[in-house]
Design a protein around this motif. Structure first.
Motif, PDB file in Angstrom:
ATOM      1  N   ILE A  22       0.834  -1.201   0.000  1.00  0.00           N
ATOM      2  CA  ILE A  22       0.000   0.000   0.000  1.00  0.00           C
ATOM      3  C   ILE A  22       0.869   1.251   0.000  1.00  0.00           C
ATOM      4  N   CYS A  26       0.941   1.177  -4.252  1.00  0.00           N
ATOM      5  CA  CYS A  26      -0.274   1.988  -4.397  1.00  0.00           C
ATOM      6  C   CYS A  26      -0.030   3.463  -4.108  1.00  0.00           C
ATOM      7  N   ASP A 207      -9.674   4.240  -6.515  1.00  0.00           N
ATOM      8  CA  ASP A 207      -8.781   3.159  -6.943  1.00  0.00           C
ATOM      9  C   ASP A 207      -9.267   1.847  -6.333  1.00  0.00           C
ATOM     10  N   GLU A 209      -8.033  -1.128  -6.688  1.00  0.00           N
ATOM     11  CA  GLU A 209      -6.915  -1.928  -6.184  1.00  0.00           C
ATOM     12  C   GLU A 209      -6.531  -1.484  -4.780  1.00  0.00           C
ATOM     13  N   LEU A 210      -6.502  -0.180  -4.545  1.00  0.00           N
ATOM     14  CA  LEU A 210      -6.174   0.336  -3.225  1.00  0.00           C
ATOM     15  C   LEU A 210      -7.217  -0.086  -2.206  1.00  0.00           C
TER      16      LEU A 210
END
Length: 306
Positions: A22, A26, A207, A209-210
């Protein structure tokens, strides 16, 4: 005990990798807000999946829970800050010295003496951690300071948890809940003060994915804390961190595979030396019995006749 230990090791490796992903991949550098989400997840889990604690805790227990919350918040926040500056494997090599700190604090604060074999096991553990630090390629003084401070706080936190779980006889789920509420308030206040853009950036980026990695990180955090409470309840605070040193293998591989961390032979040797200390500690009772039978310890000299 085996199930709690297995959950502790798996969730420990998972949460470290997810947090590092993260922060680095990210590009979401808000460790205080991430720690606040971890505590919020623990509160939601207890409120939905487990009954809330009934009755009031004694005033002494409340004071100890609040002190635990302060130590917990500081250790988690500094640990996450350290991950922004150092490699994942380097942080966990420093954490390998936590059992020695916990053992010393346990003897001073609680008067719990350990066997000679357990103290001997600390030698390869700490020596291996030192070799790993010397073998680190990307060294950051600021990151090392954060990680070392978090290591000391982790030892203090384990002693506090041991007192509440064993001496105060508080259930693990109840302790997770009563600790998570003040911890969330403390971390949220720190987020508003130092990371005011964290929530706005999370909402504005959209986002997926985040969001997915944040959810997995929160789930791993809840499992890690709950498993750690059960390990302390069933064994001891020192055993918790000795099991945590098994994360060295997983984090060493993850750091090289996921984040491109360079691993030197000196770091590998330090990791193996640390793991040998873990093995000695886990078998300290049987080793101590064998050594005593061989006569190295416990031998008394016969009195000479005058």
């Amino acid at each position: 005990i085996l199930f709690a230990a297995f959950s502790l090791v798996v969730s420990g490796v998972s949460i470290s990798c997810l947090n590092k992903w993260i922060f680095v991949t990210c590009r979401y550098p808000y460790p205080l807000f991430l720690s606040a989400l971890h505590m919020l997840s623990a509160i939601c889990l207890v409120c939905t999946c487990a009954p809330r604690p009934s009755g009031e805790l004694p005033p002494r227990a409340k004071a100890r829970v609040f002190a635990l919350s302060l130590t917990f918040c500081a250790s988690i926040a500094l640990g996450n800050l350290g991950l922004r500056h150092v490699q994942l494997s380097f942080a966990h090599r420093i954490y390998a010295a936590t059992p020695l700190i916990t053992m010393a604090m346990s003897q001073v604060a609680q008067g719990r003496r350990q066997g000679a074999v357990k103290y001997a096991a600390m030698v390869p553990v700490c020596l291996g951690a030192g070799l790993s630090v010397l073998g680190e390629v990307d060294f950051s003084q600021m990151g090392c300071f954060f990680v070392c401070t978090a290591t000391v706080l982790r030892g203090i936190k384990s002693i506090q948890q041991s007192v509440l779980l064993q001496d105060e006889n508080i259930h693990s789920i109840v302790l997770l809940y009563v600790m998570a509420v003040p911890s969330f308030c403390i971390l949220l206040s720190a987020t508003l003060l130092f990371e005011s853009r964290a929530l706005w950036e999370l909402v504005s980026r959209s986002d997926s994915e985040l969001w997915a990695f944040l959810f997995l990180s929160c789930a791993s955090s809840v499992l890690y804390n709950l498993s750690g409470f059960y390990v302390i309840k069933l064994t001891s605070a020192v055993t918790l961190h000795m099991l945590g040193n098994l994360n060295l293998i997983g984090n060493l591989l993850a750091s090289q595979a996921l984040f491109g961390g360079e691993v030197t032979w000196l770091s590998v040797a330090g990791t193996l030396l640390t793991l040998s200390g873990v093995v000695i500690y886990q078998n300290s009772d049987s080793l101590g019995t064998s050594v005593t039978r061989l006569g190295f310890w416990g031998r008394t000299r016969p009195h000479r006749q005058k």
